[in-house]
Scaffold this active site. Structure first.
Site, mmCIF file in Angstrom:
data_model
loop_
_atom_site.group_PDB
_atom_site.id
_atom_site.type_symbol
_atom_site.label_atom_id
_atom_site.label_comp_id
_atom_site.label_asym_id
_atom_site.label_seq_id
_atom_site.Cartn_x
_atom_site.Cartn_y
_atom_site.Cartn_z
ATOM 1 N NE ARG A 1 -4.042 -1.879 2.031
ATOM 2 C CZ ARG A 1 -5.130 -1.915 2.668
ATOM 3 N NH1 ARG A 1 -5.451 -0.946 3.691
ATOM 4 N NH2 ARG A 1 -6.286 -2.869 2.815
ATOM 5 C CG ASP B 1 -13.257 7.109 7.550
ATOM 6 O OD1 ASP B 1 -14.149 5.906 7.949
ATOM 7 O OD2 ASP B 1 -12.210 6.580 7.452
#
Length: 295
Positions: A52, A163
């Site tokens: 990632r 979030d």
């Protein structure tokens, strides 16, 4: 032609074998991520973290994770790169009407119970979707509450969605989704609450403005020292978020949720999450639904 290729390779920093994440750099990054964001980073996640973060190395034209760590932990990196690192490492999986029994309980039991005990002059019900990802959960709440409010005309709601990842919050605020993401929604609700793209080949839909306006989006790190808002909530949805945290972080977060709820408020967790073994005075109201005593 061969000479040209050699020169290109010599001067282009990205014609190289992907950087490898050493155990030392993984420990440094993993400890930082777990300490600051609560996300577990066992050795089994080393390959995932490496994959990632490769995109960030390419973007920054950095050729090693050691160099990336030096940049990330510098004052400039903390200011500019940290949010990008968070965005690529966080997992954001969600769906409309995920775990539908929760929405049945919300309408059939939780909302009527809360309304029954609300001050008639202050009867707004506050709902927080913590870990809202790209918005499917808070927008599902909006849809079912709108349907409810059409039958109960005095029902008023305030919906906060948070979030840690800014990329998904941006997507959530726009509220544009591929057509296949709303297949689970009953046809009448799709017709009522979604607009299809004028481009027939795009296969995209967007939630209608009246639904989008119901939600206030905000970036929040759930394990920060204090939540960046003061208002107490009546309902908190935090589903399939705690599975990424260690036990100590889970207990700390649940205790803070308890403090953030009004008496009689509800906490909805994911189907694989539990409060079993935690010394926090929630009462089980339904499977993975808990209520704060006081009413």
């Amino acid at each position: 032609m061969e000479l040209l290729r050699e020169n290109e390779q010599r001067h282009c920093p990205f014609n190289y074998i992907s950087a490898k994440l050493t155990s030392c750099d993984f420990d440094r990054l993993g400890n930082f991520i777990q300490d600051n964001f609560g996300i577990k980073m066992p050795d089994s996640k080393k390959t995932m973290l490496e994959a990632r973060l490769q995109k960030r190395l390419r973007k920054l034209q950095i050729t090693s994770f050691r160099e990336y760590c030096s940049y990330l932990f510098s004052p400039e990196g903390m200011n500019k790169e940290l949010i990008h690192m968070i965005n690529v490492i966080t997992t954001n999986k969600t769906d409309f009407f995920r775990e539908p029994a929760h929405f049945d309980y919300l309408i059939d039991t939780a909302i009527p119970e809360l309304k029954k005990n609300k001050n008639p002059h202050k009867n707004e019900i506050r709902i927080w979707s913590a870990g809202c990802s790209s918005g499917e959960e808070p927008y599902t709440i909006c849809i079912v509450l709108t349907e409810y409010a059409e039958k109960i005309c005095d029902a008023r709601f305030s919906i906060l969605a948070t979030d840690i990842a800014t990329t998904v919050l941006e997507k959530a605020a726009i509220a544009v989704y591929p057509m296949h993401r709303i297949e689970i929604i009953p046809y009448q609700l799709k017709k009522k609450y979604f607009l299809r793209s004028k481009d027939k080949n795009a296969n995209l839909v967007r939630l209608k403005p009246e639904i989008r306006r119901m939600v206030r989006f905000k970036q929040v790190n759930l394990i920060c020292d204090r939540f960046p808002f003061y208002e107490k909530q009546d309902i908190i949805f935090c589903r399939n978020v705690m599975i990424y945290f260690d036990r100590t972080t889970q207990q700390k977060l649940i205790r803070r949720f308890y403090e953030q709820l009004n008496p009689g408020g509800y906490l909805f967790l994911g189907h694989s999450e539990t409060l079993c073994g935690m010394d926090i005075p929630f009462v089980t109201a339904a499977p993975t639904v808990y209520r704060k005593a006081g009413l």
